[in-house]
Design an enzyme around this catalytic site. Sequence first.
Site, PDB file in Angstrom:
ATOM      1  N   HIS A  13       0.824  -1.205   0.000  1.00 52.83           N
ATOM      2  CA  HIS A  13       0.000   0.000   0.000  1.00 52.83           C
ATOM      3  C   HIS A  13       0.857   1.253   0.000  1.00 52.83           C
ATOM      4  O   HIS A  13       0.554   2.247  -0.672  1.00 52.83           O
ATOM      5  CB  HIS A  13      -0.927  -0.022   1.222  1.00 52.83           C
ATOM      6  CG  HIS A  13      -1.941   1.071   1.215  1.00 52.83           C
ATOM      7  ND1 HIS A  13      -2.545   1.532   2.353  1.00 52.83           N
ATOM      8  CD2 HIS A  13      -2.458   1.809   0.206  1.00 52.83           C
ATOM      9  CE1 HIS A  13      -3.383   2.517   2.040  1.00 52.83           C
ATOM     10  NE2 HIS A  13      -3.345   2.689   0.746  1.00 52.83           N
ATOM     11  N   CYS A  25      -2.443  -3.429 -18.584  1.00 53.95           N
ATOM     12  CA  CYS A  25      -2.502  -2.573 -17.392  1.00 53.95           C
ATOM     13  C   CYS A  25      -1.347  -2.840 -16.430  1.00 53.95           C
ATOM     14  O   CYS A  25      -1.398  -2.454 -15.270  1.00 53.95           O
ATOM     15  CB  CYS A  25      -3.839  -2.749 -16.666  1.00 53.95           C
ATOM     16  SG  CYS A  25      -4.095  -4.411 -16.008  1.00 53.95           S
TER      17      CYS A  25
END
Length: 759
Positions: free
Chosen positions: A364, A677
Amino acid sequence: MLESLRNIVQQVNAAKDFGEVLRLIVQLVKEVMDTGMCSVYLYSPSTNSYVLMATDGLNPNSVGKVHLSSREGLVGLVASRAEPINLEEAEAHPNFAFFPETGEERFRSFLGAPIIHHRKVLGVLVVQQQDRRRFDESEESFLVTVSAQLAGVIAHADATGELDQLLNPQQAVIHERIYPGVASAPGVAIGTVVVISSPADLKAVPMRKVSDTDAELALFRHAMEQTKTDIRALDQTMVNKLSEEERALFDVYVRMLDDHSMGGEVLSLIREGFCAQSAWSQVVLGHIRLFKSMQDAYLRERASDVEDLGRRVLAYLQQSEVKRTVFPERMVMIGEELSAASFADVPLENVAAIVSVKGSRNSHMAILGRAIGIPTVMGVIDLPWGRLDGEEVIVDGHTGQVIVSPRDELLQAYTQQIYEEKLLAADLEKLTDKPCVTADGHHVSLWVNTGLRLDSMLSLDRGAEGVGLYRTEIPFLMLDRFPSEEEQRKAYREHLEMFAPRTVTMRTLDIGGDKDLPYFPIEEENPFLGWRGIRICLDHPEIFLVQLRAMMRASEGLNNLSILLPMISNVPELESALQLIYQVYDELTEEEGYQIEMPNVGAMIEVPAAVYQIRELARRVDFLSVGTNDLTQYLLAVDRNNPRVADLYHACHPSVLRALLAISEGARGECTPVSVCGEMAGDPIGAVLLMALGFRVLSMSATNLLKVKAILRQVSLVEATKLLEEVMLMPDADSVWRHMEKALKKPDLAALFRGTAMH
C-alpha cells in the site's frame, strides 16, 4: 552433525555483532570437528586479497595481518576454484604457502571450503590438523554446510558496512554505502532521514542521542515503576491459579528492573547520552541474545520472557514520549514496515522520499508513493535503518537504491539529475492536451491505474483517457473490517463521477499473494500460487456479491463502469464469476428497480494457462486486460520482490514477448478488445513494444503517462514493428533491451529513459 549445526546457527543468530559471529564460528567448528585449528579468511576489495579475520589455533596476533591473493596459498586456491580442497599432507601441495607469523608450521592436514553468496566468493573457511588426517566426506560436507550458512551473514555485514569496518578498523571516515531495494515509485530525492518506529517493537527503536539526560533518566524511572506495578498486580491475580514456584518468576522480573540489574545498565547508557528508548532496547536485546545462546533448554525459553518484559517497559516509554513536532524540510521517511498510518503525524509536504525495509511494489505504501509522486524504495532488507536518524541520504526510485553518506561528487550528480527531471516534467506538461498519435498517425489510448483520490486527480491533470485498472482493494485496506455495501458504493461512485463519461475499469477484490487484509489473514507456504484473486471471491460469494452490488449501484446514471476479473486461469472459473455478475444485475434491475446498464465485463490475462486458452476466454467476455506484472512473474518463475532473483525478472524476456503476441493475436481473432494494465505499459520502451505487438490501449501509473505519450508521438508504428521483428529473434532480455534502447535513444528522447529497465 545436524544437532551441532543447529547449535552453531543458534549461537551465531544470538551474536551481538559480526566480530562475535566470526569468533563463534571458528571456536564452535573447531570443537565439533575435533581439529587443531579453524580460521576464516574474508575477501577485502581494497587490497584484492583474502585476509585472516578470525582464528582458533593460529597465532591470534596474525588476525588482520595475513593477506593472500586469489591464487596464493591453499586458501587462494580454494577461492579461485570456488570448491572445497581436502589434503592429507598440505605441505606437499605446490600451492602451499608458509606464513611464520601464523604458527602454521604445526599443521599438516588441510580442509578449506569457499564461502559463496550470489556466485561471489566472500571468503574461505579452513580447518587444519597437526597430524596427518584425511577429513572424511561427512566432515567435508559439514564444513561446506557451515560455509553456506555463514555466507548470508557475511553478505549482510558487507551490505551494512560492518565488514568494511572490520577489514579497515583504522579507517575513521565513513564511506558512502549503497543499499539495493525494490524500485517502487520513480524519481530521485536527497533528504534527511526521519526514522518511523513501530509501537512496542524493540528492534524498531532507532539509536538516538539526547542532550537532556536528566529528563530521559526521569522518563525511564517512571516507566520502570509503572511496569513493576503492573507485574505485581498480575502476580496477585495469579494467586490460587499458579503455584508458588511459578509465581516466583514475577518477582524475578521485578528484580531485573532494579538499578543493580538491567535497569542499571540502561541508566549507564542514558548517562552516555542515549535516549531512554534506545538505551532500553539495546540492553534488552543484549539479554535476549544471551538467553538464546544458552545450552539449557529451560533458560533458552526465558528469552521470550525477557522480550515480553522489554515490550512492556518500551510501551510506557513511548506513551510518555513527547511527539516530534519539527521535521526537516526534505525528510526521508524510513522504517521497518511503513504503512499509510505512518503519515499520521508527519507533514506530507515535507516528505521527499519513502523507504521501507520490508514490503514490495504492490504494498500500500508503494501505491501511495506512486500516487503522490514521491520517490519510493521498498524491500531494502540490509538497510541498518535504526542507526540512520538524522543522516543525509539519496533515494533513487528509478533503480531502487538508497545511498547513505554520499560523496560530494555523487550529491552534485544527483542534484543535477533532480534539476533535469524538473525541467523534463515541465516540458512534458505541454503534452497534456495533445493526442497520443504516432509519427505515422496511429492513435494509442493512454489510460491510468488508480485506486486513491489523489492518484485520480493527478490522472485527470495528465490527460488520461480512462481508467484501465481501479484497485478496489484500497477501500478494504483502509478499514479494520470488510467495508459495507454502502461504504463501497460511495467510494466507487466518487471515482466514477470524477472520470465520467470516461470508462472506469474496476477490478474486483484482488487479495492474496502479497496483498493481505489485516482482518482476513491468509497464511500459505506459496501465496502466489495459492488462494488469491477470483479464487477467494468465488469461495466467498457473500463478499463478492456485495462488492458487485456496490459497483453497479454506484454506476447508476453514469454507466461508465467496466468490471475486471483478476487471476482467471480457466473457463469454468470465468463462467462462475459471470453467472454471479448476471445474478446481481438481474436483482438490481428487475427486483429492485435500479436503472443501470449492464457493464462490460473483462478478464485479466496474467497466468500462463490463460495465454493458451486466450480465444476460449475472449469469446466469453467484452474485453481482455493483460497484467504484465504477474504474467512475467509466472512465465519466468521469478518473484520480482525477492532481491535474490529480482535481476532475472524482465518484461523484455523473449518468452514474455511471445506470450504477449499470442494474446494480441488471439483477442484479435475473436474481435475482443484487449489492453495492458501492467508496469510494462508505463515504461517508454515497453510501450513501444506493446504498440508494435498490437495493443492500442495502455494503462499505467499517472506519473508515467506523459513520458509514454512523448515517446509514442515521436515513433512511427512502422518503425516499432520493424524493431519488434528484430528483437523477437534475440535470445535474451538484455539483448532485447540494449537493441531497443540503442534504436530509440535519440537526442530528443534520451531523458525519457532514465531509470527504465522494467525490472
